[in-house]
Design an enzyme around this catalytic site. Structure first.
Site, PDB file in Angstrom:
ATOM      1  N   ARG A  82       7.338 -30.613 -18.092  1.00  0.00           N
ATOM      2  CA  ARG A  82       7.649 -31.285 -19.212  1.00  0.00           C
ATOM      3  C   ARG A  82       8.623 -32.599 -18.828  1.00  0.00           C
ATOM      4  O   ARG A  82       9.520 -32.466 -18.152  1.00  0.00           O
ATOM      5  CB  ARG A  82       8.623 -30.458 -20.208  1.00  0.00           C
ATOM      6  CG  ARG A  82       8.918 -31.234 -21.470  1.00  0.00           C
ATOM      7  CD  ARG A  82       9.317 -30.352 -22.450  1.00  0.00           C
ATOM      8  NE  ARG A  82      10.083 -31.301 -23.383  1.00  0.00           N
ATOM      9  CZ  ARG A  82      11.046 -30.922 -24.323  1.00  0.00           C
ATOM     10  NH1 ARG A  82      10.807 -29.703 -24.564  1.00  0.00           N
ATOM     11  NH2 ARG A  82      11.997 -31.774 -24.808  1.00  0.00           N
ATOM     12  N   ARG A  91       4.854 -33.329 -26.131  1.00  0.00           N
ATOM     13  CA  ARG A  91       5.329 -32.380 -25.141  1.00  0.00           C
ATOM     14  C   ARG A  91       4.145 -31.367 -24.853  1.00  0.00           C
ATOM     15  O   ARG A  91       3.819 -30.644 -25.605  1.00  0.00           O
ATOM     16  CB  ARG A  91       6.619 -32.129 -25.482  1.00  0.00           C
ATOM     17  CG  ARG A  91       6.938 -31.121 -26.767  1.00  0.00           C
ATOM     18  CD  ARG A  91       8.016 -31.379 -27.468  1.00  0.00           C
ATOM     19  NE  ARG A  91       8.361 -32.475 -27.896  1.00  0.00           N
ATOM     20  CZ  ARG A  91       9.905 -32.872 -27.487  1.00  0.00           C
ATOM     21  NH1 ARG A  91      10.658 -32.041 -27.638  1.00  0.00           N
ATOM     22  NH2 ARG A  91      10.431 -34.068 -27.637  1.00  0.00           N
ATOM     23  N   ASP A  94       7.630 -26.859 -25.570  1.00  0.00           N
ATOM     24  CA  ASP A  94       9.232 -26.947 -26.036  1.00  0.00           C
ATOM     25  C   ASP A  94       9.323 -25.671 -26.413  1.00  0.00           C
ATOM     26  O   ASP A  94       8.945 -25.060 -27.058  1.00  0.00           O
ATOM     27  CB  ASP A  94       8.645 -27.973 -27.588  1.00  0.00           C
ATOM     28  CG  ASP A  94      10.146 -28.202 -27.989  1.00  0.00           C
ATOM     29  OD1 ASP A  94      11.449 -28.080 -27.212  1.00  0.00           O
ATOM     30  OD2 ASP A  94      10.344 -28.487 -29.196  1.00  0.00           O
ATOM     31  N   ASP A  96      12.732 -23.415 -28.085  1.00  0.00           N
ATOM     32  CA  ASP A  96      13.977 -23.716 -28.816  1.00  0.00           C
ATOM     33  C   ASP A  96      14.420 -22.284 -28.996  1.00  0.00           C
ATOM     34  O   ASP A  96      13.781 -21.436 -29.399  1.00  0.00           O
ATOM     35  CB  ASP A  96      14.004 -24.545 -30.108  1.00  0.00           C
ATOM     36  CG  ASP A  96      13.576 -25.996 -29.891  1.00  0.00           C
ATOM     37  OD1 ASP A  96      14.032 -26.537 -28.808  1.00  0.00           O
ATOM     38  OD2 ASP A  96      13.087 -26.511 -30.780  1.00  0.00           O
TER      39      ASP A  96
END
Ligand SMILES: Nc1ncnc2c1ncn2[C@@H]1O[C@H](COP(=O)(O)OP(=O)(O)OP(=O)(O)O)[C@@H](O)[C@H]1O
Ligand SMILES: Nc1nc2c(c(=O)[nH]1)N=C(CO)CN2
Length: 152
Positions: A82, A91, A94, A96
């Protein structure tokens, strides 16, 4: 063992494969996947001029501290190639950290609960699917209620 929720997103390349690969990499690093949500296709949020995302969330169990868990997620993103360019931009993966137990963390590298998660249907929906009664430790609301209000 501590429980945490991880949100996954991808809008570049083979999106479904990217999500599957990130999950495999978490497992290989000893993160136990307890529940995995469905994978949903979502309109881009924030920066709108980009392709649709696939999003999902998982409930994990780990002995890693929140900061160690964040570091593992960042390493996996890096291993998957990435590149960080535009904020909220495209992207291939991702990852989180949304919640870690009911902890509230405000560190310059890590904010938990993720500060924008409650505004994102693509995060609240998958978490509500796997753990509807989990209570957001700052808003003091169940995730399913947060999701319903967003979806109105
Ligand atoms: N809860 C969190 N989960 C993941 N990263 C976080 C969190 N809190 C702070 N960060 C920090 O955010 C930095 C940048 O993250 P990233 O590039 O994924 O942002 P973004 O995806 O563009 O925006 P957003 O986090 O709003 O989705 C990471 O290097 C990390 O240190
Ligand atoms: N639908 C959707 N939109 C996004 C997403 C995402 O995962 N799903 N991630 C972003 C990066 O912060 C920006 N916008």
């Amino acid at each position: 063992m501590p429980k945490a929720f991880i949100a996954l997103g991808s809008n570049l390349g083979d999106r479904r494969r990217n999500i599957a690969e990130a999950v495999e990499k978490m497992k290989r690093r000893g993160i136990k996947i307890v529940k995995m949500s469905s994978i949903i296709e979502t309109e881009p949020y924030g920066y709108k001029d980009q392709d649709k995302f696939l999003n999902a969330a998982c409930l994990v169990e780990t002995e890693l501290s929140p900061m160690e868990l964040l570091d593992v997620l960042l390493v996996i993103e890096k291993e998957m190639g990435r590149e960080r360019r535009i904020r909220w931009g495209p992207r291939n993966i991702d990852l989180d950290l949304i919640f870690y137990e009911d902890w509230v963390i405000r560190d310059e590298r890590l904010t938990v609960p993720h500060p924008d998660a409650h505004n994102r249907t693509f995060v609240m929906g998958p978490i509500a699917e796997i753990e509807p009664d989990f209570v957001h430790p700052v808003l003091k609301k169940r995730v399913v209620e947060i999701y319903r209000e967003l979806a109105k």
